[in-house]
Design a protein around this motif. Structure first.
Motif, PDB file in Angstrom:
ATOM      1  N   LEU A 260       0.688  -1.213   0.058  1.00  0.00           N
ATOM      2  CA  LEU A 260      -0.034   0.221   0.050  1.00  0.00           C
ATOM      3  C   LEU A 260       0.965   1.059   0.104  1.00  0.00           C
ATOM      4  O   LEU A 260       1.105   1.794   1.023  1.00  0.00           O
ATOM      5  CB  LEU A 260      -0.893   0.046   1.294  1.00  0.00           C
ATOM      6  N   PRO A 261       1.479   1.867  -1.224  1.00  0.00           N
ATOM      7  CA  PRO A 261       2.141   2.537  -1.147  1.00  0.00           C
ATOM      8  C   PRO A 261       1.667   4.081  -0.847  1.00  0.00           C
ATOM      9  O   PRO A 261       2.486   4.944  -0.035  1.00  0.00           O
ATOM     10  CB  PRO A 261       2.689   2.903  -2.516  1.00  0.00           C
ATOM     11  N   PHE A 262       0.534   4.363  -0.827  1.00  0.00           N
ATOM     12  CA  PHE A 262      -0.057   5.423  -0.228  1.00  0.00           C
ATOM     13  C   PHE A 262      -1.023   5.344   0.890  1.00  0.00           C
ATOM     14  O   PHE A 262      -1.656   6.086   1.186  1.00  0.00           O
ATOM     15  CB  PHE A 262      -1.067   5.910  -1.314  1.00  0.00           C
ATOM     16  N   GLY A 263      -0.888   4.257   1.571  1.00  0.00           N
ATOM     17  CA  GLY A 263      -1.829   3.998   2.718  1.00  0.00           C
ATOM     18  C   GLY A 263      -3.199   3.753   2.464  1.00  0.00           C
ATOM     19  O   GLY A 263      -3.449   3.214   1.177  1.00  0.00           O
TER      20      GLY A 263
ATOM     21  N   ALA B   2       0.009  11.794  -7.632  1.00  0.00           N
ATOM     22  CA  ALA B   2       1.206  11.013  -7.828  1.00  0.00           C
ATOM     23  C   ALA B   2       0.810   9.894  -8.920  1.00  0.00           C
ATOM     24  O   ALA B   2       1.624   9.628  -9.987  1.00  0.00           O
ATOM     25  CB  ALA B   2       1.518  10.107  -6.618  1.00  0.00           C
ATOM     26  N   LEU B   3      -0.417   9.465  -8.859  1.00  0.00           N
ATOM     27  CA  LEU B   3      -0.945   8.616  -9.902  1.00  0.00           C
ATOM     28  C   LEU B   3      -0.896   9.159 -11.228  1.00  0.00           C
ATOM     29  O   LEU B   3      -0.648   8.514 -12.284  1.00  0.00           O
ATOM     30  CB  LEU B   3      -2.206   7.814  -9.612  1.00  0.00           C
ATOM     31  N   GLN B   4      -1.491  10.554 -11.224  1.00  0.00           N
ATOM     32  CA  GLN B   4      -1.567  11.183 -12.601  1.00  0.00           C
ATOM     33  C   GLN B   4      -0.181  11.345 -12.849  1.00  0.00           C
ATOM     34  O   GLN B   4      -0.061  11.384 -14.313  1.00  0.00           O
ATOM     35  CB  GLN B   4      -2.262  12.534 -12.297  1.00  0.00           C
TER      36      GLN B   4
ATOM     37  N   CYS C  55      -2.731   8.937   1.913  1.00  0.00           N
ATOM     38  CA  CYS C  55      -1.874  10.100   1.164  1.00  0.00           C
ATOM     39  C   CYS C  55      -2.758  10.910   0.544  1.00  0.00           C
ATOM     40  O   CYS C  55      -3.462  10.396  -0.401  1.00  0.00           O
ATOM     41  CB  CYS C  55      -0.649   9.660   0.483  1.00  0.00           C
ATOM     42  N   ILE C  56      -2.626  12.307   1.002  1.00  0.00           N
ATOM     43  CA  ILE C  56      -3.582  13.358   0.026  1.00  0.00           C
ATOM     44  C   ILE C  56      -3.017  13.420  -1.139  1.00  0.00           C
ATOM     45  O   ILE C  56      -3.736  14.030  -2.096  1.00  0.00           O
ATOM     46  CB  ILE C  56      -3.752  14.607   1.085  1.00  0.00           C
TER      47      ILE C  56
ATOM     48  N   LEU D  92       1.085  10.307 -16.732  1.00  0.00           N
ATOM     49  CA  LEU D  92       1.889  11.217 -17.733  1.00  0.00           C
ATOM     50  C   LEU D  92       2.957  10.725 -17.955  1.00  0.00           C
ATOM     51  O   LEU D  92       3.526  10.914 -19.127  1.00  0.00           O
ATOM     52  CB  LEU D  92       1.706  12.735 -16.995  1.00  0.00           C
ATOM     53  N   LEU D  93       3.994  10.577 -17.089  1.00  0.00           N
ATOM     54  CA  LEU D  93       5.298   9.939 -17.285  1.00  0.00           C
ATOM     55  C   LEU D  93       5.319   8.846 -18.563  1.00  0.00           C
ATOM     56  O   LEU D  93       5.965   8.679 -19.378  1.00  0.00           O
ATOM     57  CB  LEU D  93       6.052   9.364 -16.039  1.00  0.00           C
TER      58      LEU D  93
END
Length: 88
Positions: A54-57, A69-71, A63-64, A75-76
């Motif tokens: 669970l990289p973002f909790g 971060a996923l966007q 994580c707010i 994009l990358l």
């Protein structure tokens, strides 16, 4: 910033805690993408706990910046694919 990768170059990302992986996964040092797959009846093939990665909790205290971060990851990936000629 410009980064040049050669054909024989490997790029790795740390996506989960390796200490937890040693206790949860059978042979965690091996690259086994099938450990994340499910069988035809929907059951997991691996015995690891569902919430080990669970990289973002999770839940109210997650994580707010998760969506941002996923966007950025999408994009990358799009920018990387745009720099290649892909023949389908």
């Amino acid at each position: 910033m410009k980064v040049i990768l050669f054909c024989s170059c490997q790029v790795r990302l740390l996506l989960f805690n390796p200490r937890a992986a040693r206790t949860e996964f059978d042979s965690p040092e091996k690259y086994l993408p099938e450990r994340w797959l499910r069988s035809d009846d929907g059951a997991k093939k691996d015995t690891a706990h569902n919430m080990i990665v669970l990289p973002f909790g999770h839940g109210a205290r997650s994580c707010i910046g998760r969506r941002f971060a996923l966007q950025e990851v999408y994009l990358l990936a799009t920018k990387i694919l745009q720099s290649f000629y892909v023949d389908v």
